[in-house]
Design an enzyme around this catalytic site. Structure first.
Site, PDB file in Angstrom:
ATOM      1  N   CYS A 122       0.810  -1.216   0.000  1.00  0.00           N
ATOM      2  CA  CYS A 122       0.000   0.000   0.000  1.00  0.00           C
ATOM      3  C   CYS A 122       0.845   1.268   0.000  1.00  0.00           C
ATOM      4  O   CYS A 122       0.324   2.352  -0.246  1.00  0.00           O
ATOM      5  CB  CYS A 122      -0.946  -0.005   1.197  1.00  0.00           C
ATOM      6  SG  CYS A 122      -2.072  -1.420   1.233  1.00  0.00           S
ATOM      7  N   HIS A 269      -2.914   7.110   2.934  1.00  0.00           N
ATOM      8  CA  HIS A 269      -3.412   5.881   2.306  1.00  0.00           C
ATOM      9  C   HIS A 269      -4.799   5.564   2.852  1.00  0.00           C
ATOM     10  O   HIS A 269      -5.062   5.686   4.048  1.00  0.00           O
ATOM     11  CB  HIS A 269      -2.436   4.744   2.600  1.00  0.00           C
ATOM     12  CG  HIS A 269      -2.983   3.388   2.332  1.00  0.00           C
ATOM     13  ND1 HIS A 269      -3.585   3.053   1.139  1.00  0.00           N
ATOM     14  CD2 HIS A 269      -3.032   2.267   3.115  1.00  0.00           C
ATOM     15  CE1 HIS A 269      -3.967   1.783   1.190  1.00  0.00           C
ATOM     16  NE2 HIS A 269      -3.648   1.297   2.375  1.00  0.00           N
ATOM     17  N   ASN A 300     -10.139   0.158  -0.011  1.00  0.00           N
ATOM     18  CA  ASN A 300      -8.675   0.177   0.055  1.00  0.00           C
ATOM     19  C   ASN A 300      -8.136  -0.412  -1.242  1.00  0.00           C
ATOM     20  O   ASN A 300      -8.275  -1.611  -1.493  1.00  0.00           O
ATOM     21  CB  ASN A 300      -8.218  -0.642   1.264  1.00  0.00           C
ATOM     22  CG  ASN A 300      -6.706  -0.740   1.387  1.00  0.00           C
ATOM     23  OD1 ASN A 300      -5.966  -0.407   0.469  1.00  0.00           O
ATOM     24  ND2 ASN A 300      -6.251  -1.221   2.532  1.00  0.00           N
TER      25      ASN A 300
END
Length: 352
Positions: A122, A269, A300
């Site tokens: 990520c 993020h 996500n």
């Protein structure tokens, strides 16, 4: 525009254009719960997610990456022939060999340029942003195309309460190049291999190949979790984030020469809305500073998360090109990377 620090004697760089692609299929919490033993309320309260996008039809990790990159090139206004490097930040390209970036470059009509994949979970986009900016400062490229893309839905166990409701698919891209004022600070990054298994695959590749041989010719329904999927220890990741990320954010501001009072936008993020609210509070950012919340309807998207969140804020007017933003990517590894940046102009072709 706030003056962002850069290593002395090096060229100023910035994000010149952004593009994104969001898959057509919108998947609600209620749809996820048709398979997963959960509820819309439980999912939203713990993650901040209401919907996510999953690929469907002819969409693939390759096609959505190319679509986002095309939009970024158009938005930047540069001649694609001047792009010297393509960086593909992803963990879901379907092949170990060949890697994806050369194929993406070919599809974009810039075959022959330097092209490589960067896999850092990520945090991949922010890692790529640091690498791309430094390539330009070192004189190894004039313009760099950075793409963050994931199709997380392909590698999930739909019954896993730790991951099935979290992840979405999408792609975001930026063109990085020289600019009059520096728009990308030095990167602050790090990792914690001691806790790496908090986010991991259920099989390594060799074990998965052995398992595929054992299951050959059997009914797939007899082993519904026989695929290689992601597993995550949510509480362990949350504890790591609570300790590590505030320190990383403070360091990012310190090396950029920008104070928290000068920040205009916060774009972390999109892993969990609760984590992001905690980071903003611990950093002491003012309530009026807008913070990305693309997770609510995008989920996500790992390495695609930050460019998608930037694009959403620019398109909706929550942020404007030229504003000073703090970025932070974090996740698998466990690893993190962040920068203070000047936001690019709003895309000419929005993904919504």
């Amino acid at each position: 525009m706030v003056s962002i620090a850069v290593n002395k004697g090096r060229e100023n760089v910035a994000m010149l254009g952004i593009g994104a692609y969001r898959p057509a299929r919108l998947v609600s919490n209620d749809e996820v719960c048709e398979v997963l033993d959960s509820t819309d309320q439980w999912i939203f309260e713990r993650s901040g997610i209401r919907n996510r996008r999953w690929i469907s039809g002819e969409e693939t990790v390759r096609t959505i990456a190319v679509a986002a990159a095309e939009r970024a090139i158009v938005s930047s206004g540069i001649d694609r022939a001047e792009i010297g490097t393509v960086i593909l930040a992803t963990g879901t390209w379907p092949y170990k060999t060949p890697h994806g970036a050369p194929s993406i470059a070919y599809d974009l009509g810039i075959n022959g340029v330097a092209a490589f994949d960067l896999e850092s979970g990520c945090g991949g986009f922010c890692y790529g942003l640091g690498v791309g900016a430094d390539l330009i400062r070192a004189g190894s490229a004039k313009y760099v195309l950075l793409i963050g893309v994931e199709t997380m839905s392909v590698g999930m166990d739909p019954h896993d309460r730790g991951t099935a409701f979290i992840f979405g698919d999408g792609a975001g891209a930026v063109v990085i190049g020289p600019s009059e004022e520096n728009g990308i600070s030095p990167t602050v990054w790090g990792s914690d291999g001691e806790n790496a298994l908090a986010i991991s695959q259920n099989y390594d590749i060799l074990a998965y190949e052995d398992r595929a041989e054992e299951l050959q010719g059997t009914d797939p329904a007899a082993d519904p979790v026989g695929r290689m999927v992601i597993r995550m220890e949510g509480p362990r990741v949350f504890r790591w984030a609570a300790v590590t990320l505030p320190r990383a954010l403070s360091t990012a501001l310190e090396v950029s020469g920008v104070s928290k009072e000068e920040l205009e936008v916060f774009i972390p993020h999109q892993a969990n809305a609760r984590i992001n609210e905690l980071m903003k509070k611990n950093l002491g950012l003012a309530d009026e500073i807008p913070m990305a919340n693309d997770i609510e309807n995008t989920g996500n998207t790992s390495a695609a998360s930050i460019p998608l969140a930037i694009e959403e804020m620019l398109v909706t007017g929550k942020a404007k090109g030229g504003q000073t933003a703090l970025l932070l990517g974090f996740g698998a590894g466990l690893s993190y990377a962040g920068q203070v940046v000047t936001l690019p102009p709003a895309p000419r072709e929005p993904s919504f």
